[in-house]
Design an enzyme around this catalytic site. Structure first.
Site, PDB file in Angstrom:
ATOM      1  N   CYS A   2      13.034  28.200 -74.142  1.00  0.00           N
ATOM      2  CA  CYS A   2      11.874  27.760 -73.374  1.00  0.00           C
ATOM      3  C   CYS A   2      11.332  29.028 -72.734  1.00  0.00           C
ATOM      4  O   CYS A   2      12.068  30.023 -72.641  1.00  0.00           O
ATOM      5  CB  CYS A   2      12.185  26.822 -72.209  1.00  0.00           C
ATOM      6  SG  CYS A   2      12.965  25.270 -72.672  1.00  0.00           S
ATOM      7  N   ARG A  28       8.928  31.260 -77.667  1.00  0.00           N
ATOM      8  CA  ARG A  28      10.227  30.846 -77.130  1.00  0.00           C
ATOM      9  C   ARG A  28      10.447  29.339 -77.230  1.00  0.00           C
ATOM     10  O   ARG A  28      11.526  28.834 -76.912  1.00  0.00           O
ATOM     11  CB  ARG A  28      10.329  31.258 -75.660  1.00  0.00           C
ATOM     12  CG  ARG A  28      10.255  32.731 -75.438  1.00  0.00           C
ATOM     13  CD  ARG A  28      10.397  33.045 -73.969  1.00  0.00           C
ATOM     14  NE  ARG A  28      11.685  32.639 -73.469  1.00  0.00           N
ATOM     15  CZ  ARG A  28      12.794  33.359 -73.546  1.00  0.00           C
ATOM     16  NH1 ARG A  28      12.761  34.543 -74.093  1.00  0.00           N
ATOM     17  NH2 ARG A  28      13.934  32.909 -73.062  1.00  0.00           N
ATOM     18  N   TRP A  74      11.419  24.095 -75.542  1.00  0.00           N
ATOM     19  CA  TRP A  74      12.152  23.867 -76.801  1.00  0.00           C
ATOM     20  C   TRP A  74      13.270  22.909 -76.417  1.00  0.00           C
ATOM     21  O   TRP A  74      14.159  23.265 -75.646  1.00  0.00           O
ATOM     22  CB  TRP A  74      12.699  25.179 -77.328  1.00  0.00           C
ATOM     23  CG  TRP A  74      13.361  25.089 -78.662  1.00  0.00           C
ATOM     24  CD1 TRP A  74      12.749  25.024 -79.874  1.00  0.00           C
ATOM     25  CD2 TRP A  74      14.764  25.070 -78.925  1.00  0.00           C
ATOM     26  NE1 TRP A  74      13.689  24.966 -80.873  1.00  0.00           N
ATOM     27  CE2 TRP A  74      14.932  24.998 -80.330  1.00  0.00           C
ATOM     28  CE3 TRP A  74      15.910  25.115 -78.138  1.00  0.00           C
ATOM     29  CZ2 TRP A  74      16.175  24.966 -80.944  1.00  0.00           C
ATOM     30  CZ3 TRP A  74      17.151  25.091 -78.744  1.00  0.00           C
ATOM     31  CH2 TRP A  74      17.270  25.014 -80.139  1.00  0.00           C
ATOM     32  N   ASN A 100      14.451  27.217 -67.709  1.00  0.00           N
ATOM     33  CA  ASN A 100      14.905  27.598 -69.048  1.00  0.00           C
ATOM     34  C   ASN A 100      16.418  27.678 -68.995  1.00  0.00           C
ATOM     35  O   ASN A 100      16.972  28.354 -68.129  1.00  0.00           O
ATOM     36  CB  ASN A 100      14.322  28.965 -69.431  1.00  0.00           C
ATOM     37  CG  ASN A 100      14.961  29.529 -70.683  1.00  0.00           C
ATOM     38  OD1 ASN A 100      15.354  28.786 -71.574  1.00  0.00           O
ATOM     39  ND2 ASN A 100      15.088  30.839 -70.752  1.00  0.00           N
ATOM     40  N   GLY A 101      17.095  26.972 -69.922  1.00  0.00           N
ATOM     41  CA  GLY A 101      18.560  27.005 -69.944  1.00  0.00           C
ATOM     42  C   GLY A 101      19.125  25.597 -70.004  1.00  0.00           C
ATOM     43  O   GLY A 101      18.416  24.651 -70.376  1.00  0.00           O
ATOM     44  N   GLU A 477      19.808  37.532 -96.374  1.00  0.00           N
ATOM     45  CA  GLU A 477      18.634  37.627 -95.502  1.00  0.00           C
ATOM     46  C   GLU A 477      17.374  37.138 -96.234  1.00  0.00           C
ATOM     47  O   GLU A 477      16.531  36.462 -95.645  1.00  0.00           O
ATOM     48  CB  GLU A 477      18.482  39.076 -95.012  1.00  0.00           C
ATOM     49  CG  GLU A 477      17.241  39.366 -94.189  1.00  0.00           C
ATOM     50  CD  GLU A 477      17.122  38.540 -92.916  1.00  0.00           C
ATOM     51  OE1 GLU A 477      18.073  37.860 -92.517  1.00  0.00           O
ATOM     52  OE2 GLU A 477      16.018  38.567 -92.332  1.00  0.00           O
ATOM     53  N   LYS A 481      15.142  34.110 -94.803  1.00  0.00           N
ATOM     54  CA  LYS A 481      13.722  34.301 -94.483  1.00  0.00           C
ATOM     55  C   LYS A 481      12.887  33.232 -95.175  1.00  0.00           C
ATOM     56  O   LYS A 481      12.021  32.619 -94.580  1.00  0.00           O
ATOM     57  CB  LYS A 481      13.301  35.702 -94.942  1.00  0.00           C
ATOM     58  CG  LYS A 481      12.251  36.392 -94.190  1.00  0.00           C
ATOM     59  CD  LYS A 481      12.593  36.876 -92.799  1.00  0.00           C
ATOM     60  CE  LYS A 481      13.848  36.418 -92.187  1.00  0.00           C
ATOM     61  NZ  LYS A 481      14.209  36.876 -90.902  1.00  0.00           N
ATOM     62  N   GLU A 484      13.532  29.623 -93.670  1.00  0.00           N
ATOM     63  CA  GLU A 484      13.061  29.344 -92.306  1.00  0.00           C
ATOM     64  C   GLU A 484      11.543  29.246 -92.213  1.00  0.00           C
ATOM     65  O   GLU A 484      11.036  28.497 -91.386  1.00  0.00           O
ATOM     66  CB  GLU A 484      13.642  30.318 -91.276  1.00  0.00           C
ATOM     67  CG  GLU A 484      13.063  31.720 -91.265  1.00  0.00           C
ATOM     68  CD  GLU A 484      13.633  32.575 -90.124  1.00  0.00           C
ATOM     69  OE1 GLU A 484      13.857  33.766 -90.346  1.00  0.00           O
ATOM     70  OE2 GLU A 484      13.835  32.057 -89.011  1.00  0.00           O
ATOM     71  N   HIS A 500      31.484  31.182-109.774  1.00  0.00           N
ATOM     72  CA  HIS A 500      32.588  30.384-109.241  1.00  0.00           C
ATOM     73  C   HIS A 500      32.104  29.045-108.682  1.00  0.00           C
ATOM     74  O   HIS A 500      32.807  28.415-107.894  1.00  0.00           O
ATOM     75  CB  HIS A 500      33.334  31.174-108.164  1.00  0.00           C
ATOM     76  CG  HIS A 500      33.983  32.411-108.706  1.00  0.00           C
ATOM     77  ND1 HIS A 500      35.067  32.379-109.553  1.00  0.00           N
ATOM     78  CD2 HIS A 500      33.649  33.721-108.580  1.00  0.00           C
ATOM     79  CE1 HIS A 500      35.410  33.611-109.895  1.00  0.00           C
ATOM     80  NE2 HIS A 500      34.548  34.450-109.328  1.00  0.00           N
ATOM     81  N   LYS A 599      12.278  31.723 -81.142  1.00  0.00           N
ATOM     82  CA  LYS A 599      12.567  33.154 -81.307  1.00  0.00           C
ATOM     83  C   LYS A 599      13.881  33.550 -80.652  1.00  0.00           C
ATOM     84  O   LYS A 599      14.646  34.329 -81.191  1.00  0.00           O
ATOM     85  CB  LYS A 599      11.412  33.967 -80.714  1.00  0.00           C
ATOM     86  CG  LYS A 599      11.550  35.479 -80.882  1.00  0.00           C
ATOM     87  CD  LYS A 599      11.429  35.878 -82.333  1.00  0.00           C
ATOM     88  CE  LYS A 599      11.523  37.376 -82.551  1.00  0.00           C
ATOM     89  NZ  LYS A 599      11.772  37.663 -83.978  1.00  0.00           N
TER      90      LYS A 599
HETATM   91  C1  AGP Z   1      15.684  35.389 -87.822  1.00  0.00           C
HETATM   92  O1  AGP Z   1      14.591  35.311 -88.671  1.00  0.00           O
HETATM   93  C2  AGP Z   1      15.975  34.188 -87.081  1.00  0.00           C
HETATM   94  N1  AGP Z   1      14.862  33.671 -86.434  1.00  0.00           N
HETATM   95  C3  AGP Z   1      17.298  34.109 -86.332  1.00  0.00           C
HETATM   96  O2  AGP Z   1      18.278  33.965 -87.308  1.00  0.00           O
HETATM   97  C4  AGP Z   1      17.704  35.266 -85.382  1.00  0.00           C
HETATM   98  O3  AGP Z   1      17.964  36.414 -86.120  1.00  0.00           O
HETATM   99  C5  AGP Z   1      18.946  34.835 -84.574  1.00  0.00           C
HETATM  100  O4  AGP Z   1      18.632  33.722 -83.792  1.00  0.00           O
HETATM  101  C6  AGP Z   1      19.508  35.952 -83.720  1.00  0.00           C
HETATM  102  O5  AGP Z   1      18.579  36.404 -82.782  1.00  0.00           O
HETATM  103  P1  AGP Z   1      18.814  37.761 -81.993  1.00  0.00           P
HETATM  104  O6  AGP Z   1      18.764  38.859 -82.991  1.00  0.00           O
HETATM  105  O7  AGP Z   1      17.703  37.825 -80.998  1.00  0.00           O
HETATM  106  O8  AGP Z   1      20.162  37.670 -81.355  1.00  0.00           O
END
Ligand code: AGP
Length: 604
Positions: A2, A28, A74, A100-101, A477, A481, A484, A500, A599
Site C-alpha cells: 500500500c 505499491r 493492496w 501500510n502493513g 527470469e 517476466k 507476470e 525428466h 511493486k
Molecule cells: C519482479 O518482476 C517481481 N515483480 C517480483 O518478483 C520482485 O522481484 C520481488 O517481489 C522482489 O522484490 P525486491 O527485489 O524489491 O525485493
C-alpha cells in the site's frame, strides 16, 4: 503493501498534492484509494478502483483543508471495496487513519472495542487504529498521547498517519514499513513552519522536494507547522536530512507507452551508473571500497522473485570461485535455516523493503551471521539494518516488473564476487565484458527482433524457457517476466531437466526459448536439448551469440553480441524482457500494474 501520503503547509494545493502523490505511489497497490482532509472538520472521499476512479469521485465533492492524508491499497484483510478503502475513521468521524502493513493483533483489539460499543464498518485490520485513538481520547488523553498509546498497543508492521479533528497537523509512526518525511519549501528539521510531506516512498513528493529524513522503526513524528520526531519513550530525536539525487523527470514515462519499456531502454545508462568508478579496465581491477575486505567463508543469498533469480546467478559466481554459496527463497529461509558460522548472508532486493527478505536477514542476524544487502534503494530498511550495503544504482523503477534492476543486480554481483573472492585471471576476462555491457545492451535495443517473435507467438498455449549454468536463472527470469505481465502460462527450466518430465508437455503450441550462448560443452548440451524439443514439433526461439549451431534447429533467432557468458546472461535477458513486453502489449495487458501484483511486497 500500500502507499500512504500526507502533507501540511501546501495551502490550497493540499488536495492536488495528495492525489498527485497517490498517482506516484500507485505502483505499491491499486485496488482502492482515498483521501481525508482536515478543515473545520474532517472530510473523506474513498473508492474501490484506481486513483483515476478516486479523481472522478472527487470531482463531485467539495473537499477542503490544508492538512491531509491519502492511501492507495493492496488488499491484505478484506476485499477491495469502498468500505475497506482507507482512510478509516472512528465512530464519530473525528479521526482518520491511513496504514501500510499488517496489524497482527487486530482481532483481540477489535473484539475489545466492539464489546465497548464501537461500530466497525470494514473488514480491515487498520480500522482498529482510529477506534483505539477515539477510545483513548474519550479517557481524557491529549491527541498526541492518544496516538502514542494506540501505537503502543499494536503488534505487526505499520507505517501509519493519522489526523485528529481537535489537533493541528499529522501524527505518524512506523514499524517494519517504510516511511519518509519530505522537507518542502521553508521546511527544515528545526523550522516551525513550512511545507512538510510524509510518504511510503520519495516519488510521492519528489516534484516538490528532494530533501528527506528517514524515520526508523519505533519513531514517531508530529507535523504541525514544524516537525517533531520522538522515540518510543517520547524523547526528542535529532534527525539528519538527506538529499535524493533522482529528479522528478526520472519518475515520468519520458514518451514511452509504459514505464516497463522505458526502464528496459534505460538499461545502458543504469549499467554505466552501476559500473562508474568501480572498474578499471587497464588493470582489470574492481573497487567497491571496504566491502572488498569481507572475505566470506561462505555466502547464503536470500531473495524473492526476480531478485531470487539474481541470487541464483550470484551463488554460481561464488561457487565458481571455490566459495560455498547457495541461493535461498527468502520466504523459505526461516522455516529451516541453514547453519551460518562465518557465513555472509546477502539479501538481494530492488526495494530493500520486501518483508520475506527482511525476515530472512533478521533471522540470519539473530543467529550471528554478518548481513549484507545488494539493493537499489538508499535508506531502505535493508540498507539501514544490514551490516553492509552494495547499491546497484539503477535509479527508480516504477513498473511492477523488474527489468533494469535485474541487469543491475547481475552486474553488481560480478563486482561483488570479483572484488571479494575471485582471481585476477577471472577479472581480466570479466572486467572488459562488463565495460562493454552498456554498449552491447544498446545494440540489442536498437536491433532486436523480439517484437516480430512476439507477434508470431502471441497465441501460444504455453511458453517454455531453458538455459544452463549462468543462463539457467535467466530462463527462470524470462518465464517470470512473461507470466507476470501477459498472464499467459510460462515456465523456466534447467535445460537438462526438460527430459525428466516437462518434455511431456511440449508440442507444436509450446514455443521453447533456449539460451544458447558460447560453444563450450554447456552450449553443446543445450543444443542437444533444443534438438529434443524440435523433434517433438515445438517451435524453438534461440537466444544466441551465434557461436554454437543452435540457429540450425531454431525457427527464430534473437541475437546477442559475443561476450563473456556472465555478461551474456544480462544481454540474453534483455531479449526476453522485450519478448514479454511485446506479447503483453499485443494482448492489451496492464503492463505497469499487472493484476494481483504490487511493486513492493511488504507482507510475509
Ligand atoms: C519482479 O518482476 C517481481 N515483480 C517480483 O518478483 C520482485 O522481484 C520481488 O517481489 C522482489 O522484490 P525486491 O527485489 O524489491 O525485493
Amino acid at each position: 503493501m500500500c502507499g500512504i501520503i500526507g502533507c501540511i503547509g501546501r495551502g490550497d494545493e493540499t488536495l492536488d498534492t495528495l492525489v498527485h502523490g497517490l498517482e506516484k505511489l500507485e505502483y505499491r497497490g491499486y485496488d482502492s484509494a482515498g483521501i481525508a482532509l482536515l478543515d473545520e472538520s474532517l472530510s473523506t472521499c474513498k473508492t474501490s478502483g484506481k486513483i483515476a476512479d478516486l479523481r472522478e469521485k472527487l470531482d463531485g465533492q467539495a473537499l477542503t483543508g490544508e492538512v491531509g492524508i491519502g492511501h492507495t491499497r493492496w488488499s491484505t484483510h478484506g476485499p477491495p471495496t469502498d468500505e475497506n478503502a482507507h482512510p478509516h475513521a472512528d465512530c464519530t468521524d473525528d479521526v482518520a487513519v491511513v496504514h501500510n502493513g499488517i496489524i497482527e493483533n487486530y482481532q483481540p483489539i477489535r473484539d475489545e472495542l466492539a464489546a465497548a460499543g464501537h461500530q466497525f464498518t470494514s473488514d480491515t485490520d487498520t480500522e482498529v487504529v482510529p477506534h483505539l485513538i477515539e477510545s483513548n481520547l474519550s479517557e481524557g488523553l491529549s491527541p498526541e498521547a492518544a496516538f502514542r498509546e494506540t501505537i503502543g498497543r499494536l503488534e505487526g508492521s505499520y507505517a501509519i498517519a493519522a489526523i485528529i479533528e481537535d489537533a493541528e497537523g499529522l501524527f505518524v509512526a512506523r514499524n517494519d514499513s517504510p516511511l519518509v518525511v519530505g522537507l518542502g519549501e521553508g521546511a527544515s528539521t528545526d523550522s516551525d513552519r513550512g511545507e512538510f510531506f510524509i510518504a511510503s516512498d520519495v516519488p510521492a513528493f519528489r516534484d516538490f522536494t528532494g530533501d528527506v529524513i528517514y524515520l526508523e522503526d519505533g519513531e514517531f513524528a508530529r507535523l504541525d507547522g514544524g516537525l517533531t520526531v520522538t522515540d518510543s519513550q517520547g524523547n526528542r530525536v535529532d534527525k539528519e536530512a538527506h538529499t535524493v539525487e533522482w529528479d522528478a523527470e526520472e519518475t515520468g514515462k519520458s514518451g514511452y507507452d509504459h514505464f516497463m519499456l522505458k526502464e528496459i531502454h534505460e538499461q545502458p545508462r543504469a549499467l554505466r551508473q552501476c559500473l562508474r568508478g568501480r572498474v578499471e579496465e587497464q588493470t582489470a581491477s574492481v573497487d567497491i571500497g571496504d566491502l572488498a575486505d569481507l572475505n566470506p567463508a561462505g555466502v547464503q543469498f536470500v531473495a524473492c522473485g526476480t531478485s531470487y533469480h539474481a541470487a541464483m546467478y550470484g551463488a554460481q559466481l561464488f561457487r565458481d570461485a571455490g566459495v560455498p554459496a547457495q541461493a535461498y527463497l527468502a520466504s523459505e529461509y526461516a522455516t529451516s535455516p541453514p547453519p551460518v558460522g562465518n557465513t555472509l548472508v546477502v539479501g538481494i532486493s530492488q526495494s530493500g523493503e520486501t518483508a520475506d527478505t527482511l525476515a530472512a536477514l533478521r533471522e540470519a542476524k539473530n543467529r550471528g551471521a554478518r548481513t549484507f544487502t545488494l539493493t537499489n534503494t538508499v535508506g531502505s530498511t535493508m540498507d539501514r539494518e544490514c551490516d553492509h550495503t552494495l547499491y546497484i544504482r539503477s535509479g527508480p523503477e516504477i513498473g511492477v516488473a523488474a527489468t533494469k534492476t535485474f541487469a543491475g543486480q547481475l552486474t553488481a554481483l560480478n563486482l561483488f564476487s570479483m572484488a571479494t573472492v575471485e582471481r585476477s585471471s577471472t577479472r581480466r576476462n570479466v572486467v572488459p565484458a562488463l565495460r562493454e555491457l552498456p554498449g552491447n545492451v544498446q545494440q540489442i535495443l536498437d536491433t532486436s527482433a523480439a517484437e516480430d517473435v512476439a507477434d508470431y507467438y502471441e497465441d501460444a498455449q504455453s511458453y517454455f524457457f531453458i538455459g544452463r549454468g549462468h543462463q539457467y536463472p535467466v530462463a527462470l527470469e524470462g518465464a517470470l517476466k512473461l507470466k507476470e505481465i501477459s498472464y499467459e502460462h510460462a515456465e523456466g527450466f534447467a535445460a537438462g531437466e526438460l527430459k525428466h518430465g516437462p518434455l511431456a508437455l511440449v508440442d507444436e503450441d509450446t514455443p521453447v526459448f533456449a539460451m544458447a550462448i558460447g560453444d563450450d560443452e554447456k552450449a553443446r548440451k543445450t543444443v542437444g536439448n533444443i534438438k529434443e524439443v524440435e523433434a517433438r514439433d515445438a517451435p524453438v526461439v534461440a537466444v544466441t551469440d551465434g557461436q554454437s549451431d543452435a540457429e540450425r534447429y531454431a525457427d527464430h533467432v534473437l541475437e546477442i553480441p559475443e561476450t563473456h557468458p556472465r555478461a551474456a546472461a544480462v544481454l540474453g535477458n534483455v531479449q526476453l524482457q522485450l519478448v514479454a513486453y511485446h506479447i503483453a502489449d499485443q494482448l492489451g495487458r496492464s503492463i505497469d500494474k499487472p493484476r494481483n501484483l504490487a511493486k513492493s511486497v511488504t507482507v510475509e
